[in-house]
Write an enzyme that holds these catalytic residues in place. Structure first.
Site, short mmCIF file in Angstrom:
data_model
loop_
_atom_site.label_atom_id
_atom_site.label_comp_id
_atom_site.label_asym_id
_atom_site.label_seq_id
_atom_site.Cartn_x
_atom_site.Cartn_y
_atom_site.Cartn_z
N SER A 1 13.71 5.04 3.28
CA SER A 1 13.66 5.19 1.83
C SER A 1 14.03 6.69 0.75
CB SER A 1 12.29 5.56 1.50
OG SER A 1 11.31 5.44 0.54
N TYR B 1 3.32 7.33 4.61
CA TYR B 1 4.64 6.24 4.26
C TYR B 1 5.86 7.32 4.36
CZ TYR B 1 7.84 3.46 2.12
OH TYR B 1 8.66 2.47 2.37
P1 NAD Z 1 8.69 -7.11 1.28
O1 NAD Z 1 7.37 -6.44 1.27
O2 NAD Z 1 9.14 -7.99 0.34
O3 NAD Z 1 9.47 -6.70 2.94
C1 NAD Z 1 8.47 -6.73 3.75
C2 NAD Z 1 9.26 -7.37 5.43
O4 NAD Z 1 8.58 -6.22 6.40
C3 NAD Z 1 8.41 -8.65 4.81
O5 NAD Z 1 9.31 -9.63 5.43
C4 NAD Z 1 7.91 -8.71 5.61
O6 NAD Z 1 6.98 -9.68 6.50
C5 NAD Z 1 7.90 -7.93 6.86
N1 NAD Z 1 6.59 -6.93 7.79
C6 NAD Z 1 5.09 -6.73 7.03
N2 NAD Z 1 4.65 -6.06 7.38
C7 NAD Z 1 4.67 -7.18 8.29
C8 NAD Z 1 4.19 -6.60 10.28
N3 NAD Z 1 3.02 -5.71 10.30
N4 NAD Z 1 4.10 -7.21 10.91
C9 NAD Z 1 5.76 -7.93 10.49
N5 NAD Z 1 6.69 -7.97 9.79
C10 NAD Z 1 6.10 -7.26 8.42
O7 NAD Z 1 9.08 -5.32 0.80
P2 NAD Z 1 10.98 -4.56 0.87
O8 NAD Z 1 10.74 -4.33 -0.37
O9 NAD Z 1 11.69 -5.49 0.67
O10 NAD Z 1 10.90 -3.77 2.36
C11 NAD Z 1 11.42 -4.07 3.23
C12 NAD Z 1 12.02 -2.67 4.16
O11 NAD Z 1 12.25 -1.40 2.60
C13 NAD Z 1 10.79 -1.77 3.96
O12 NAD Z 1 10.80 -0.99 5.22
C14 NAD Z 1 9.90 -0.63 3.11
O13 NAD Z 1 9.62 0.42 3.73
C15 NAD Z 1 11.44 0.04 2.88
N6 NAD Z 1 11.34 0.16 1.12
C16 NAD Z 1 11.02 -0.38 0.53
C17 NAD Z 1 11.95 -0.08 -1.14
C18 NAD Z 1 11.55 -0.56 -2.28
O14 NAD Z 1 11.45 -0.05 -3.75
N7 NAD Z 1 11.13 -2.04 -2.60
C19 NAD Z 1 12.17 1.33 -1.23
C20 NAD Z 1 12.50 2.05 0.47
C21 NAD Z 1 12.31 1.52 0.73
#
Ligand code: NAD
Length: 257
Positions: free
Chosen positions: A149, A163
């Site tokens: 991230s 986080y």
């Molecule tokens: P999202 O919430 O759409 O996706 C999260 C995914 O993780 C989902 O598929 C969910 O089922 C899974 N998940 C969450 N908790 C879980 C658990 N306890 N057990 C199993 N699966 C679990 O959000 P996203 O933005 O697509 O996030 C994906 C990754 O990207 C994450 O690691 C997040 O930290 C990272 N991220 C996102 C952003 C952003 O701006 N969206 C920025 C930096 C990093």
């Protein structure tokens, strides 16, 4: 360039929505066999499977990756189904809530660290024997890609210190694993998203979104589809066989101090 992904065995954690789902869809479109994963029931995941191109070889696995035992069971089930693992994408993760330092208690600490660190460490640990075997048998590198991230670099937003810190640890774990496993022909790279329009930001009102957009050179949130090619590149030995230990920032020019 990505022809070598045809038939590759790929496990993507956290791939029922957002960034993970788009990465899994792109890999499946390139001909990879993909184990997708989330915490929802197999019945609830049916609508996710329907979002893949017809003819995709995709199967769903349920596991709460905050538990080490569940991580082990997930890797074993996916490897059993696929007949091994060539590429692992550690994408499951999330904020786990927002708490300023003085409000952090043991439960919150464990929740954030288990979701973002235990999951990456344990899923990778149990996948290593399969990744090692993949490289041995193919003569090509196998690949681990984790989702880091921008928060790993700039500290995270309000109440997201754990986080941001946990994502910084993800970035750094990879640098160590490069030292331990390059002899086994396993590559480790991180994709560091900026601000991507997923459920992650559903707690933000329009004013907050506009303010964040103002910090991004491109003036807007990114989409999951704009992240997916970075995972495809890092999964492909033909495209990125000499790339390891790197963090690829995909953030529309959102700068860190
Ligand atoms: P999202 O919430 O759409 O996706 C999260 C995914 O993780 C989902 O598929 C969910 O089922 C899974 N998940 C969450 N908790 C879980 C658990 N306890 N057990 C199993 N699966 C679990 O959000 P996203 O933005 O697509 O996030 C994906 C990754 O990207 C994450 O690691 C997040 O930290 C990272 N991220 C996102 C952003 C952003 O701006 N969206 C920025 C930096 C990093």
């Amino acid at each position: 360039m990505f022809d070598d992904l045809k038939g590759k065995k790929v496990l993507v954690t956290g791939s029922t929505a957002g960034i993970g789902l788009e990465a899994a869809r792109s890999l499946a479109s390139a001909g990879a066999r993909v184990a997708i994963h989330g915490s929802r029931s197999a019945d609830a995941a049916q609508s996710v499977l329907e979002q893949f191109d017809g003819g995709s070889d995709v199967a769903y696995f349920q596991a709460d990756v905050r538990s080490s035992a569940a991580c082990k069971a997930l890797v074993e089930a996916a490897a059993d189904h696929l007949g091994g693992i060539d590429v692992l994408i550690n994408n499951a993760g999330g904020l786990g809530g927002r708490n300023g330092l003085e409000s952090i208690d043991d439960d919150f600490f464990d929740q954030v660290l288990d979701l973002n660190i235990r999951s990456v460490v344990m899923v990778t640990k149990y996948a290593i024997p399969f990744l090692r075997k993949s490289a041995e048998q193919s003569g090509e590198t196998s690949s681990v890609i984790s989702t880091g991230s921008i928060a790993a670099r700039e500290g995270g937003g309000p109440g997201a210190s754990l986080y941001g810190g946990s994502k910084a640890m993800v970035h750094n774990l990879h640098r160590n694993w490069v030292k331990e496993f390059t002899k086994d022909n396993i590559r480790f790279n991180t994709v560091a998203p900026g601000t991507i329009d997923t459920a992650f930001h559903e707690d933000k009102d329009q004013g907050t979104r506009d303010k964040i957009s103002g910090t991004i050179a491109m003036g807007r949130f990114g989409s999951s589809a704009e992240l997916a090619p970075a995972y495809v590149f890092l999964a492909s030995h033909a495209a990125s066989g000499y790339v390891t230990g790197q963090v690829i920032d995909v953030n529309g020019g959102q700068m860190c101090p």
